[in-house]
Design a protein around this motif. Structure first.
Motif, PDB file in Angstrom:
ATOM      1  N   PRO A  80      -3.419   1.699   4.240  1.00  0.00           N
ATOM      2  CA  PRO A  80      -3.817   0.243   3.995  1.00  0.00           C
ATOM      3  C   PRO A  80      -5.284   0.006   3.693  1.00  0.00           C
ATOM      4  CG  PRO A  80      -2.346   0.443   5.821  1.00  0.00           C
ATOM      5  CD  PRO A  80      -2.860   1.652   5.623  1.00  0.00           C
ATOM      6  N   GLY A  81      -6.009   0.900   4.512  1.00  0.00           N
ATOM      7  CA  GLY A  81      -7.768   0.525   4.120  1.00  0.00           C
ATOM      8  C   GLY A  81      -7.946   1.023   2.962  1.00  0.00           C
ATOM      9  N   TRP A  92      -9.589  -0.024  -2.818  1.00  0.00           N
ATOM     10  CA  TRP A  92      -9.278   0.099  -4.286  1.00  0.00           C
ATOM     11  C   TRP A  92      -9.155  -1.343  -4.928  1.00  0.00           C
ATOM     12  CZ3 TRP A  92      -4.730  -1.357  -6.590  1.00  0.00           C
ATOM     13  CH2 TRP A  92      -4.510  -0.991  -8.009  1.00  0.00           C
ATOM     14  N   PHE A  93      -8.224  -2.235  -4.337  1.00  0.00           N
ATOM     15  CA  PHE A  93      -7.967  -3.401  -4.596  1.00  0.00           C
ATOM     16  C   PHE A  93      -9.351  -4.427  -5.027  1.00  0.00           C
ATOM     17  CE2 PHE A  93      -6.302  -7.678  -5.019  1.00  0.00           C
ATOM     18  CZ  PHE A  93      -5.211  -7.708  -5.764  1.00  0.00           C
ATOM     19  N   ARG A  94     -10.299  -4.073  -3.834  1.00  0.00           N
ATOM     20  CA  ARG A  94     -11.594  -4.997  -4.031  1.00  0.00           C
ATOM     21  C   ARG A  94     -12.193  -4.505  -5.262  1.00  0.00           C
ATOM     22  NH1 ARG A  94     -14.367  -8.216  -0.652  1.00  0.00           N
ATOM     23  NH2 ARG A  94     -12.862  -7.958   1.013  1.00  0.00           N
ATOM     24  N   THR A  95     -12.225  -3.260  -5.381  1.00  0.00           N
ATOM     25  CA  THR A  95     -13.009  -2.712  -6.585  1.00  0.00           C
ATOM     26  C   THR A  95     -12.515  -2.983  -7.746  1.00  0.00           C
ATOM     27  OG1 THR A  95     -13.685  -0.884  -5.173  1.00  0.00           O
ATOM     28  CG2 THR A  95     -13.806  -0.577  -7.379  1.00  0.00           C
ATOM     29  N   ARG A  96     -11.140  -2.979  -7.764  1.00  0.00           N
ATOM     30  CA  ARG A  96     -10.383  -3.427  -9.284  1.00  0.00           C
ATOM     31  C   ARG A  96     -10.455  -4.808  -9.466  1.00  0.00           C
ATOM     32  NH1 ARG A  96      -7.765   0.030 -13.199  1.00  0.00           N
ATOM     33  NH2 ARG A  96      -6.875  -1.271 -14.765  1.00  0.00           N
ATOM     34  N   ALA A 102       0.790  -1.204  -0.112  1.00  0.00           N
ATOM     35  CA  ALA A 102       0.064  -0.091  -0.250  1.00  0.00           C
ATOM     36  C   ALA A 102       0.790   1.273  -0.067  1.00  0.00           C
ATOM     37  CB  ALA A 102      -0.948  -0.067   1.168  1.00  0.00           C
ATOM     38  N   ASP A 103       2.127   1.331   0.742  1.00  0.00           N
ATOM     39  CA  ASP A 103       2.942   2.357   0.789  1.00  0.00           C
ATOM     40  C   ASP A 103       3.581   2.642  -0.400  1.00  0.00           C
ATOM     41  OD1 ASP A 103       4.191   4.563   2.352  1.00  0.00           O
ATOM     42  OD2 ASP A 103       6.000   3.371   2.493  1.00  0.00           O
TER      43      ASP A 103
END
Length: 354
Positions: free
Chosen positions: A309-310, A315-319, A301-302
């Motif tokens: 991180p949240g 974003w990752f779940r949406t993508r 995330a960094d």
């Protein structure tokens, strides 16, 4: 756009100029460059301006060997991401071929060709500045850097068969012989270096076979062509700048030597936006980095410049339709290519977001 080069091409310029009694800031400005930009080695600037700066510096200092002196101050790391790829090639020949294939990643004006005949290998260098202009110093810088790379691979006592320059000889050749060896000729039909082909067969002492796949990921082959589009240039810079926290359209515009409106206009003409490129670059990196297990998810995330991180997890779940931890569990590391990272593998683990 005219051919560009990275500020890393003139690494050590300020120190060398001052040692010769020059005012580096005044010369940099006279060549149309930004003195503050020297601190950003990956920033792109017009190659013609770099060549002009070297010519002005040689003339004002009275040292015809200015470009060659500057080559002495260059380091392997000044090649940027390409240095990682070259370092991991198994032998000198493959390292040189990789460098010539991807040299536009650090200098779009430089063209290097490797040929072999009758046990002699020839490395020819040429510069295309996009227009008329003197290039003697830039040529000597490029030849000097190539000579230094060869010594890095083959040892400090290595000597080429011959070094050739198309321009006339300087009045004083001592620097050329000290740096390049005893066999330096001028008024030749090309600029370059001649070596025995057996030198190219030598193993690369810096190579680590386990890192080769990771290193090659940095110079994504489908994008590595001399006819680079604005979108490709911007994407390469996004990959470099994301982990630094300085990945903005303004920073990238400065790196390319244009204003932000020019970037937006050229991207639009190619059917892209800056935001879309950041998102797609993040997605490509995230997909491989999450599955590779080289980094904890909070660290990824960094590295991808998310504020938390949240936010990265959302974003990752949406993508991708899954959380990072679900994606990692479903994709074994040995099935995924290692992606570029910006921190050493030994970085300590941290708590992983969902």
């Amino acid at each position: 756009m005219k051919p560009l080069a990275r500020y890393a091409a003139i690494h050590g310029y300020v120190e060398l100029s001052r040692s010769l009694g020059l005012d580096p800031v005044a010369l940099i400005r006279a060549a149309g460059l930004d003195p503050a930009g020297l601190s950003a080695q990956d920033r792109w600037v017009p190659a013609a301006s770099v060549a002009d700066l070297l010519e002005r510096s040689a003339a004002d200092s009275g040292h015809e060997d200015f470009g060659l002196r500057l080559a002495e101050r260059r380091r392997f790391a000044n090649l940027g991401p390409l240095s990682m790829v070259i370092r991991e090639e198994p032998d000198v020949r493959s390292a040189l071929r990789t460098m010539t294939r991807y040299e536009h990643m650090f200098n779009e004006s430089l063209h290097t060709r490797l040929t072999e005949h009758n046990d002699i290998a020839t490395l020819r260098l040429s510069l295309d500045l996009g227009g008329p202009g003197e290039s003697r110093q830039a040529i000597e810088l490029a030849v000097g850097v190539l000579h230094g790379l060869m010594r890095g691979f083959l040892g400090p006592t290595w000597q080429p068969l011959e070094v050739r320059f198309a321009h006339p000889a300087p009045l004083d050749r001592r620097t050329h012989h000290r740096i390049l060896g005893p066999h330096v000729d001028f008024d030749q039909d090309f600029n370059g270096i001649l070596v025995y082909t057996t030198d190219l067969d030598a193993p690369n002492a810096m190579a680590d076979p386990q890192l080769r796949t990771y290193a090659q990921q940095i110079v994504n082959a489908p994008r590595a062509t001399p006819n680079t589009t604005t979108s490709e240039r911007v994407r390469d810079l996004i990959e470099l700048l994301l982990p630094t926290g300085r990945c903005s359209v303004d920073q990238i515009a400065r790196s390319l030597g244009v204003d932000r409106r020019t970037i937006h206009r050229r991207l639009a003409a190619e059917g892209e936006t800056f935001t879309s490129l950041v998102d797609s670059t993040r997605a490509d990196l995230a997909e491989h980095m999450v599955a590779s297990r080289r980094h904890a998810l909070t660290e990824i995330a960094d590295l991808l410049a998310f504020s938390s991180p949240g936010n990265f997890s959302r974003w990752f779940r949406t993508r991708f339709g899954h959380s990072p931890s679900q994606w990692r569990a479903a994709h074994p590391a040995d099935r995924v290519r290692a992606a570029p990272d910006a921190r050493p593998p030994s970085a300590p683990p941290t708590t992983e977001p969902g």
